[in-house]
Design a protein around this motif. Structure first.
Motif, mmCIF file in Angstrom:
data_model
loop_
_atom_site.group_PDB
_atom_site.id
_atom_site.type_symbol
_atom_site.label_atom_id
_atom_site.label_comp_id
_atom_site.label_asym_id
_atom_site.label_seq_id
_atom_site.Cartn_x
_atom_site.Cartn_y
_atom_site.Cartn_z
ATOM 1 N N GLU A 81 0.703 -1.104 -0.038
ATOM 2 C CA GLU A 81 -0.051 0.065 -0.055
ATOM 3 C C GLU A 81 0.706 1.396 0.151
ATOM 4 O OE1 GLU A 81 -3.442 2.123 2.797
ATOM 5 O OE2 GLU A 81 -2.902 0.194 3.007
ATOM 6 N N ALA A 82 1.843 1.113 0.641
ATOM 7 C CA ALA A 82 2.928 2.457 0.860
ATOM 8 C C ALA A 82 3.609 2.598 -0.644
ATOM 9 C CB ALA A 82 3.893 2.089 1.931
ATOM 10 N N MET A 83 3.824 1.492 -1.333
ATOM 11 C CA MET A 83 4.402 1.556 -2.710
ATOM 12 C C MET A 83 3.461 2.027 -3.718
ATOM 13 S SD MET A 83 6.932 -1.582 -2.433
ATOM 14 C CE MET A 83 6.988 -1.594 -4.114
ATOM 15 N N ALA A 84 1.979 1.844 -3.523
ATOM 16 C CA ALA A 84 1.154 2.014 -4.464
ATOM 17 C C ALA A 84 1.038 3.389 -5.283
ATOM 18 C CB ALA A 84 -0.366 1.882 -3.910
ATOM 19 N N PRO A 85 1.423 4.592 -4.492
ATOM 20 C CA PRO A 85 1.238 5.887 -5.091
ATOM 21 C C PRO A 85 2.499 5.845 -6.155
ATOM 22 C CG PRO A 85 1.001 6.294 -2.677
ATOM 23 C CD PRO A 85 1.577 4.776 -3.004
ATOM 24 N N PHE A 86 3.715 5.299 -5.891
ATOM 25 C CA PHE A 86 4.873 5.449 -6.756
ATOM 26 C C PHE A 86 4.879 4.524 -8.044
ATOM 27 C CE2 PHE A 86 6.511 5.847 -2.375
ATOM 28 C CZ PHE A 86 6.594 7.312 -2.319
ATOM 29 N N VAL A 87 3.876 3.335 -7.901
ATOM 30 C CA VAL A 87 3.845 2.160 -8.823
ATOM 31 C C VAL A 87 2.800 2.940 -9.797
ATOM 32 C CG1 VAL A 87 3.146 0.104 -9.311
ATOM 33 C CG2 VAL A 87 4.664 0.405 -7.333
ATOM 34 N N GLU A 88 1.803 3.527 -9.193
ATOM 35 C CA GLU A 88 0.695 3.949 -10.036
ATOM 36 C C GLU A 88 1.077 4.938 -11.129
ATOM 37 O OE1 GLU A 88 -2.374 4.804 -7.500
ATOM 38 O OE2 GLU A 88 -2.738 2.797 -6.983
ATOM 39 N N SER A 89 1.751 5.855 -10.589
ATOM 40 C CA SER A 89 2.188 6.864 -11.851
ATOM 41 C C SER A 89 3.472 6.506 -12.446
ATOM 42 C CB SER A 89 2.798 7.953 -11.008
ATOM 43 O OG SER A 89 3.904 7.834 -10.017
ATOM 44 N N ASN A 90 3.844 5.203 -12.463
ATOM 45 C CA ASN A 90 4.976 4.919 -13.212
ATOM 46 C C ASN A 90 4.892 3.673 -14.331
ATOM 47 O OD1 ASN A 90 7.814 4.125 -14.307
ATOM 48 N ND2 ASN A 90 8.668 4.840 -12.518
ATOM 49 N N PRO A 91 4.901 3.762 -15.475
ATOM 50 C CA PRO A 91 4.239 2.823 -16.593
ATOM 51 C C PRO A 91 5.464 1.696 -16.618
ATOM 52 C CG PRO A 91 4.988 4.868 -17.613
ATOM 53 C CD PRO A 91 4.992 5.186 -16.355
ATOM 54 N N VAL A 92 6.547 1.959 -16.136
ATOM 55 C CA VAL A 92 7.775 0.921 -16.654
ATOM 56 C C VAL A 92 7.848 -0.049 -15.326
ATOM 57 C CG1 VAL A 92 8.970 2.514 -17.870
ATOM 58 C CG2 VAL A 92 9.588 2.226 -15.513
ATOM 59 N N VAL A 93 7.120 0.395 -14.358
ATOM 60 C CA VAL A 93 7.012 -0.907 -13.159
ATOM 61 C C VAL A 93 5.880 -1.620 -13.024
ATOM 62 C CG1 VAL A 93 7.099 -0.820 -10.559
ATOM 63 C CG2 VAL A 93 8.715 0.952 -11.757
ATOM 64 N N ASN A 130 11.864 -2.336 -22.132
ATOM 65 C CA ASN A 130 11.758 -2.452 -23.593
ATOM 66 C C ASN A 130 11.256 -0.979 -24.015
ATOM 67 O OD1 ASN A 130 12.122 -5.039 -23.874
ATOM 68 N ND2 ASN A 130 10.269 -5.501 -22.973
ATOM 69 N N TYR A 131 10.871 -0.101 -23.129
ATOM 70 C CA TYR A 131 10.354 1.225 -23.659
ATOM 71 C C TYR A 131 11.827 1.835 -24.231
ATOM 72 C CZ TYR A 131 5.753 0.939 -21.371
ATOM 73 O OH TYR A 131 4.720 0.774 -20.894
ATOM 74 N N GLY A 132 11.638 2.949 -25.246
ATOM 75 C CA GLY A 132 12.817 3.430 -25.502
ATOM 76 C C GLY A 132 13.373 4.403 -24.643
ATOM 77 N N VAL A 133 14.470 4.203 -24.175
ATOM 78 C CA VAL A 133 15.112 4.939 -23.214
ATOM 79 C C VAL A 133 15.632 6.437 -23.779
ATOM 80 C CG1 VAL A 133 15.872 2.802 -21.825
ATOM 81 C CG2 VAL A 133 17.402 3.769 -23.657
ATOM 82 N N GLU A 134 15.629 6.538 -24.973
ATOM 83 C CA GLU A 134 16.192 7.741 -25.336
ATOM 84 C C GLU A 134 15.186 8.875 -25.230
ATOM 85 O OE1 GLU A 134 13.943 5.505 -28.448
ATOM 86 O OE2 GLU A 134 15.505 5.106 -27.243
ATOM 87 N N HIS A 135 13.871 8.477 -24.951
ATOM 88 C CA HIS A 135 12.922 9.456 -24.555
ATOM 89 C C HIS A 135 13.113 9.922 -23.083
ATOM 90 C CE1 HIS A 135 10.499 8.747 -28.141
ATOM 91 N NE2 HIS A 135 10.650 7.439 -27.893
ATOM 92 N N GLU A 136 12.898 11.193 -22.944
ATOM 93 C CA GLU A 136 13.503 11.814 -21.725
ATOM 94 C C GLU A 136 12.365 11.354 -20.708
ATOM 95 O OE1 GLU A 136 13.976 15.987 -19.537
ATOM 96 O OE2 GLU A 136 13.773 15.898 -21.588
ATOM 97 N N PHE A 137 11.179 11.126 -20.888
ATOM 98 C CA PHE A 137 10.013 10.625 -19.909
ATOM 99 C C PHE A 137 10.386 9.449 -19.469
ATOM 100 C CE2 PHE A 137 5.997 8.496 -19.189
ATOM 101 C CZ PHE A 137 5.904 9.300 -18.069
ATOM 102 N N SER A 170 13.146 7.648 -19.655
ATOM 103 C CA SER A 170 14.449 7.455 -18.910
ATOM 104 C C SER A 170 14.367 7.720 -17.247
ATOM 105 C CB SER A 170 15.369 8.633 -19.558
ATOM 106 O OG SER A 170 16.540 8.523 -18.767
ATOM 107 N N GLN A 171 13.362 9.190 -17.280
ATOM 108 C CA GLN A 171 13.371 9.736 -15.764
ATOM 109 C C GLN A 171 12.396 8.379 -14.994
ATOM 110 O OE1 GLN A 171 14.378 12.068 -14.408
ATOM 111 N NE2 GLN A 171 12.912 11.708 -12.452
#
Length: 422
Positions: free
Chosen positions: A36-48, A258-265, A267-268
């Motif tokens: 539950e504590a991790m949920a806010p960080f995971v939900e906003s991150n599509p690579v996780v 697998n996402y394109g790491v060249e994209h700044e978003f 990569s962040q």
């Protein structure tokens, strides 16, 4: 002293980076609330993606060194049985001592007094008049607040006797309006219950009464919410003490590269995901080091002795943090060992007073009970009075009841029966 064997090569981090400061909720949460504590960080991150640490049976996660056949069965059974511990009735009640039922300081003070003066069955046995006189409260006001326990879970707690507990539970039942009045009459005259057997709605009343809890605390005497420990401390087959992280219960983080790491978003987001992994590693490293220090300072306890005085400041100095930070870090964290499951805070003197350890209080309780008058065993209130007089500390009755149960000491009425049998 047996050698201290480290079973994990975890990197100890004394200072949190600016990035990891964002993940402090992960350190402060209990193991069961970690997802539950991790949920806010995971939900906003599509690579996780995160896999739950609770998908497998707990028995499959017990370290092989604990269940190894070379260890005595009794020790193995103790570890297996005590790795998950029940949540107490008082923990559940404390969470409810606030708005909307108890919104004011006075109502919360009264409610806290009621909870502190519950007997083992969940009935209120406090001295209301003495409390009201001491605090300048009218008895009518006290009773008005106490009766709000009819709406507290588990229903029936805080009543003065069985009849009142049943009345509390009646208001939360599914009884029909037609049978309600008869139910009240039956409850107020339980000794003559079958005198009402010819009444029209008697069978419905009996069905409803059969669903009531008696005593009201019964579900917390038998089973309750699970608590999963962060650490397991035990002696292996070589009689060496081991500190084992319960890391099998940690969520597993998968980073999709697998996402394109060249994209700044992207990569962040990958950078943030790696920081999340670092945060979990930091949590493990911190708690593992806490476990090592507890073994170092409390070694005698794990070999059957008493808990020694240990302040949070000692631990804070070792980590280079403020004691309040360490206090939050160990909150809601538990250690399983061959003597049971203990909250980490139990190993520190600050739970009572800077100079008085929990162990000293417990040893005094044991000595008092050992030497008590068998014809008139000491009640929890009397034990509380003697403890406060000796140690000059302020405590509440329910803390004494908790310590007594941890020491496997029966209540005064039960001890009196046991003494009579012997």
């Amino acid at each position: 002293m047996a050698a201290l064997r480290q079973t994990h090569s975890v990197e100890n981090k004394h200072k949190l980076s600016n990035t990891l400061r964002n993940w402090l909720p992960i350190l402060h949460s209990s193991l069961s609330d970690l997802g539950e504590a991790m949920a806010p960080f995971v939900e906003s991150n599509p690579v996780v993606e995160v896999s739950s640490g609770y998908e497998e049976d707990f028995e499959k996660r017990i370290p092989k060194k604990i269940i190894n056949s070379s260890i005595s069965n009794s020790r193995t059974e103790q570890i297996e049985a005590l790795t998950i511990q029940n949540r107490s009735l008082y923990d559940v009640l404390d969470e409810q001592l606030e708005a909307p039922l108890f919104p004011t300081p006075i109502s919360q003070k009264i409610a806290s007094y009621v909870v502190a003066n519950l007997d083992e069955n969940g009935y209120y046995e406090g001295s209301s008049e003495e409390f009201c006189q001491k605090n300048g409260i009218e008895m009518a006001e006290f009773e008005k607040i106490r009766l709000r326990f009819a709406h507290v879970e588990p229903v029936g707690i805080g009543a003065k006797n069985l009849s009142e507990s049943f009345l509390f539970q009646l208001d939360s039942s599914d009884i029909s309006d037609e049978a309600y009045r008869l139910a009240v009459n039956v409850i107020e005259d339980l000794e003559n219950i079958y005198a009402y057997s010819d009444e029209k709605n008697f069978s419905e009343v009996m069905r409803v009464l059969g669903t009531f809890k008696n005593p009201p605390s019964i579900e917390y005497q038998e089973e309750s919410s699970q608590i999963v420990p962060d650490l397991m401390i035990f002696f292996n087959e070589d009689e060496q003490i081991e500190v084992k992280l319960n890391d099998a219960y940690y969520p597993t983080i998968h980073i999709d590269t697998n996402y394109g790491v060249e994209h700044e978003f992207v990569s962040q987001k990958i950078k943030e995901a790696k920081s999340l992994v670092d945060a979990l590693d930091m949590r493990k490293a911190t708690l593992y080091k806490v476990g090592l220090m507890i073994v170092e300072y409390q070694y005698e306890f794990f070999t059957g002795g008493s808990i020694m005085p240990l302040t949070l400041k000692t631990l804070a100095d070792e980590f280079g943090h403020n004691p309040s930070t360490i206090s939050r870090a160990i909150a809601n964290k538990y250690i399983a060992c061959n003597r049971g499951v203990f909250a980490m805070k139990e190993f520190f003197t600050t739970a009572i007073d800077e100079d008085v350890s929990n162990a000293a209080i417990k040893e005094f309780v044991v000595s008092l009970v050992k030497n008590e008058n068998r014809a008139k065993p000491l009640s929890d209130m009397k034990l509380l009075e003697l403890i406060q007089e000796k140690f000059k500390v302020q405590m509440v009755r329910r803390t004494i009841a908790k310590y007594r149960k941890q020491l496997n000491i029966a209540g005064s009425s039960e001890r009196k029966k046991l003494y009579h049998l012997h």
